[in-house]
Design an enzyme around this catalytic site. Structure first.
Site, PDB file in Angstrom:
ATOM      1  N   TRP A   1       0.822  -1.220   0.000  1.00  0.00           N
ATOM      2  CA  TRP A   1       0.000   0.000   0.000  1.00  0.00           C
ATOM      3  C   TRP A   1       0.853   1.265   0.000  1.00  0.00           C
ATOM      4  O   TRP A   1       0.428   2.313   0.482  1.00  0.00           O
ATOM      5  CB  TRP A   1      -0.974   0.020   1.190  1.00  0.00           C
ATOM      6  CG  TRP A   1      -1.934  -1.130   1.169  1.00  0.00           C
ATOM      7  CD1 TRP A   1      -1.808  -2.289   1.840  1.00  0.00           C
ATOM      8  CD2 TRP A   1      -3.140  -1.229   0.400  1.00  0.00           C
ATOM      9  NE1 TRP A   1      -2.859  -3.134   1.564  1.00  0.00           N
ATOM     10  CE2 TRP A   1      -3.703  -2.496   0.681  1.00  0.00           C
ATOM     11  CE3 TRP A   1      -3.797  -0.388  -0.487  1.00  0.00           C
ATOM     12  CZ2 TRP A   1      -4.895  -2.938   0.100  1.00  0.00           C
ATOM     13  CZ3 TRP A   1      -4.992  -0.818  -1.059  1.00  0.00           C
ATOM     14  CH2 TRP A   1      -5.526  -2.075  -0.768  1.00  0.00           C
TER      15      TRP A   1
ATOM     16  N   ASP B   1     -34.082   3.626 -11.907  1.00  0.00           N
ATOM     17  CA  ASP B   1     -34.551   4.209 -10.655  1.00  0.00           C
ATOM     18  C   ASP B   1     -34.514   5.739 -10.719  1.00  0.00           C
ATOM     19  O   ASP B   1     -33.639   6.329 -11.356  1.00  0.00           O
ATOM     20  CB  ASP B   1     -33.664   3.731  -9.509  1.00  0.00           C
ATOM     21  CG  ASP B   1     -34.095   4.292  -8.171  1.00  0.00           C
ATOM     22  OD1 ASP B   1     -35.163   3.889  -7.692  1.00  0.00           O
ATOM     23  OD2 ASP B   1     -33.369   5.140  -7.630  1.00  0.00           O
TER      24      ASP B   1
ATOM     25  N   GLU C   1     -39.037   4.174 -13.437  1.00  0.00           N
ATOM     26  CA  GLU C   1     -39.672   4.452 -12.157  1.00  0.00           C
ATOM     27  C   GLU C   1     -40.002   5.951 -12.132  1.00  0.00           C
ATOM     28  O   GLU C   1     -39.194   6.778 -11.758  1.00  0.00           O
ATOM     29  CB  GLU C   1     -38.759   4.077 -10.993  1.00  0.00           C
ATOM     30  CG  GLU C   1     -39.488   4.105  -9.656  1.00  0.00           C
ATOM     31  CD  GLU C   1     -38.713   4.802  -8.544  1.00  0.00           C
ATOM     32  OE1 GLU C   1     -39.125   4.689  -7.388  1.00  0.00           O
ATOM     33  OE2 GLU C   1     -37.722   5.478  -8.834  1.00  0.00           O
TER      34      GLU C   1
END
Length: 714
Positions: A125, A371, A425
């Site tokens: 990392w 959505d 929707e």
């Protein structure tokens, strides 16, 4: 002097007087103008889309509609040149991490970044020069690595630097993201198995038939108090859904989302299937298995907004708030605590359209339920306002960048899969939403009939049983634009969440916990079961093209949905479905379950929803009796709470009928008062040529479905 180039047909006759010449010229000029206007009008008529031609009330807004079409066509040409949208929407093949012949390549778009490092388990990392990206043009960054640099299941992320700061970021195009079970930290994961999943039906195409949709959530699909898996859904739920007759599964919460309780509507990684439920290959296996059963699979697609998270999501991705989203208040959704995409930005359109193609190609999804369409269409997100006139849909409050996006998205879907399903929707009811792109619409196949569950809630809450109006019921369930299909439903996941109630809970309430054994007679439960069957039957049989049920509601699931959170002690008690009560022969739940199965199979096998016309036969408001025809089927409802009717006459043409479904059947918890074995013949009221009536026994709170059959036999 007359110009040599002046057309002879406009020259005045030189033998005429000056006044006569002037009058002649005036007529010619006006004739020319009139001709120009005529040609212009004819050209305009030829450009008027079918959407407007089919609805005279849209004529005053034809210019606005034509302009929307032009804007979308212009944007498409700008994006694609001479290519197709399907060729353009391939960002996932370029961006993100890919295994190559030489090794690995990863690319990301981060125009505000000054430099980027790849960090992960392979380099502890740490930012190292070997993992430093190279800046290309237009804000694109690239890193090429040797084969041994990365391995399957390595964890990785980006360390993105900008002018004044830096931060860890999960790549926007990551296709696998996992959460550490101890630290709860999310990271991208290299996903390159030696033996990737091989499709059994790589070229599956759903039948072009009305959608009977089973709305489901993978994690809460099982009975144990935990998160369930793709494999468990494939093994346990698919056979159940197939037996129940549903031909489409709509999956919620597939793209990765940091907070489980968001129900998947706060997406962070748009290209990564949620690892909570298993691996990408296990999701593919699940979809493949559904296809083997002939069941199509669609996904809740959340392009209306994105989670604000910065490490896990796209918020402040390259150090700028406005990379993917609108800057300032326009980019902040006031109700959802999320960011709103900038649909006018070409790079954002590339990201979202590529996302559409990715799931269709890589995972063989058969379509989407988009959505938050209302939120996208209007600058005010449609919040707390009613849409009462056509002006509401064609004024300055409509975001044309969003209408352009929808036209492009739906056009793209049909290029990839002509039988794909696209559901909006939307609660505003914008005309043209579910009209094909070629006809001037936005291209959705269906719009969610969001007013139907609201109607049922209002009726149950505010009216006593003797106040139910069968005329209003029929009107509310059949009121829609004839050129647009809708998904009708009595309830969805919205009504099952904490803060709301399912239909069965509104009808039975606390008695659900005390009186659902068959040896426990209860009038409240009897009423609830009877009305639950009738409400579902009248909603499904009048559906304007498609029907939807949320997982567990088919048998009257007794528990609400409450995901684990701090307020409930991170409990999974209400984030599951208790299937055992639907299977228990000693409980009344299985009556509702069995009824739903027979109802859906009746609709599916007879392709009932392919018949567009629902023809009213009778609405007797005092009696509370409603009857209507759909194709060969006659539906008769007696909503009267107390009164049964003997030899009730239904006015029809001459015919013979057989009962094919009866809510009063003992198999569904009824009293078996209707003889289902005999044939029912219409009888003339007087002479042979007089009005025929079908005489039926209609018990209180029951419904019958009868099929018209040949006089010669069934």
């Amino acid at each position: 002097m007359v110009s040599f180039f002046q057309p002879a047909w406009v020259l005045p006759n030189l033998s005429l007087s000056f006044v006569e010449q002037t009058i002649f010229l005036f007529k010619i000029v006006n004739l020319h103008a009139l001709l120009f206007i005529f040609i212009k009008n004819e050209n305009m008529k030829s450009k008027i889309p079918k959407l407007v031609k089919d609805d005279k009330w849209l004529e005053p807004f034809s210019e606005t509609i034509i302009n929307r079409i032009k804007e979308a066509d212009t944007k498409e040409a700008e994006l694609t040149g001479e290519k197709s949208l399907a060729d353009f929407a391939t960002g996932h093949l370029y961006f993100g991490l890919h295994k190559t012949v030489e090794g690995w390549v990863i690319r990301e778009w981060a125009p505000n970044a000054t430099h980027i490092y790849l960090v992960g388990t392979f380099n502890n990392w740490e930012e190292k020069e070997d993992f430093l990206f190279t800046g290309l043009e237009n804000g694109v960054w690239e890193l090429k690595l040797k084969k041994e640099a990365l391995h399957h299941e390595d964890l990785y992320a980006l360390s993105v630097h900008w002018a004044i700061n830096f931060g860890k970021r999960i790549p926007a195009w990551a296709t696998r993201v996992v959460q550490d079970s101890n630290t709860h930290i999310f990271n991208a994961q290299v996903w390159a198995p030696e033996n990737p999943y091989q499709w059994k039906l790589p070229d599956f195409r759903r039948e072009n038939e009305p959608a009977l949709i089973y709305e489901a959530h993978i994690g809460m699909a099982g009975e144990a108090e935990r998160v369930h898996t793709y494999n468990e859904f494939r093994e346990e739920m698919l056979p159940r859904i197939n037996a129940n007759g549903y031909n489409v599964i709509q999956f919620m919460a597939i793209p990765e989302h940091p907070y489980y309780g968001s129900f998947g509507y706060h997406v962070s990684s748009f290209f990564a299937p949620s690892s909570r439920f298993g691996t990408p290959d296990e999701l593919k296996q699940l979809i493949d298995a559904a296809h083997e059963m002939g069941i199509a699979v669609i996904m809740d697609l959340v392009h209306s907004h994105a989670v604000k998270n910065e490490i896990e999501g796209l918020g402040n991705y390259d150090g700028s708030r406005f990379q993917f989203f609108h800057d300032g208040a326009k980019g902040d959704h006031p109700a959802w605590d999320s960011y709103c995409f900038n649909y006018g930005k070409n790079e954002v359109l590339h990201f979202l359209l590529s996302n559409i193609k990715y799931w269709l190609d890589e995972f063989k999804f058969d379509g989407y339920r988009f959505d938050g369409v209302t939120s996208m269409l209007y600058f005010d997100h449609g919040l707390e306002r009613a849409f009462t006139s056509y002006d509401d849909y064609f004024n300055a409050g409509v975001d044309h960048e969003a209408t352009t996006y929808f036209r492009l998205a739906n056009k793209l879907m049909k290029q990839i899969n002509s039988n794909s399903i696209s559901v909006a929707e939307d609660m505003s009811g914008m005309p043209g939403l579910a009209v094909p792109v070629d006809d001037g619409g936005l291209g959705f196949d269906y719009r969610m009939a969001m007013g139907v569950p609201d109607f049922w809630i209002k009726t149950i809450k505010e009216k006593s049983d003797d106040e139910w109006d069968v005329g209003d019921i029929f009107y509310q369930l059949t009121s829609k634009r004839m050129d647009e299909k809708v998904v009708s439903y009595a309830e969805s996941h919205d009504q099952a969440l904490v803060g709301d109630k399912t239909i069965i809970f509104r009808l039975i309430d606390k008695e659900m916990y005390f009186s659902m054994r068959k040896d426990q007679p209860n009038l409240i439960v009897d009423r609830g079961i009877a009305l639950h069957k009738m409400i579902r039957l009248v909603t499904a049989s009048t559906a304007g093209g498609a029907y939807l049920n949320f997982m567990g509601n088919e048998f009257g699931h007794p528990e609400w949905i409450d995901f684990p959170r701090e307020g409930n002690g991170w409990s999974y008690k209400h984030a599951r479905r208790i299937w055992s009560i639907a299977n228990d022969p000693e409980l009344k739940f299985h009556w509702l379950y069995d009824f739903d199965k027979e109802m859906i199979n009746l609709i599916n096998k007879n392709k009932l929803l392919t018949v567009p016309s629902v023809d009213l036969v009778l609405e007797n408001k005092p009696d509370k009796v409603l009857a209507f025809h759909r194709g060969l089927f006659l539906f008769v409802f007696n909503f009267n709470p107390t009164q049964s009717f003997t030899d009730y006459g239904i006015p029809l043409g001459a015919g013979k009928y057989k009962v094919v479904l009866n809510t009063d059947s003992g198999r569904f918890g009824g009293n078996d008062l209707v003889d289902e074995q005999i044939s029912y013949y219409t009888l003339p009221s007087a002479g042979i040529t007089s009005q025929h009536y079908l005489k039926l026994y209609l018990p209180a709170r029951t419904a019958l479905v009868l099929k018209k059959v040949d006089f010669a036999g069934v």
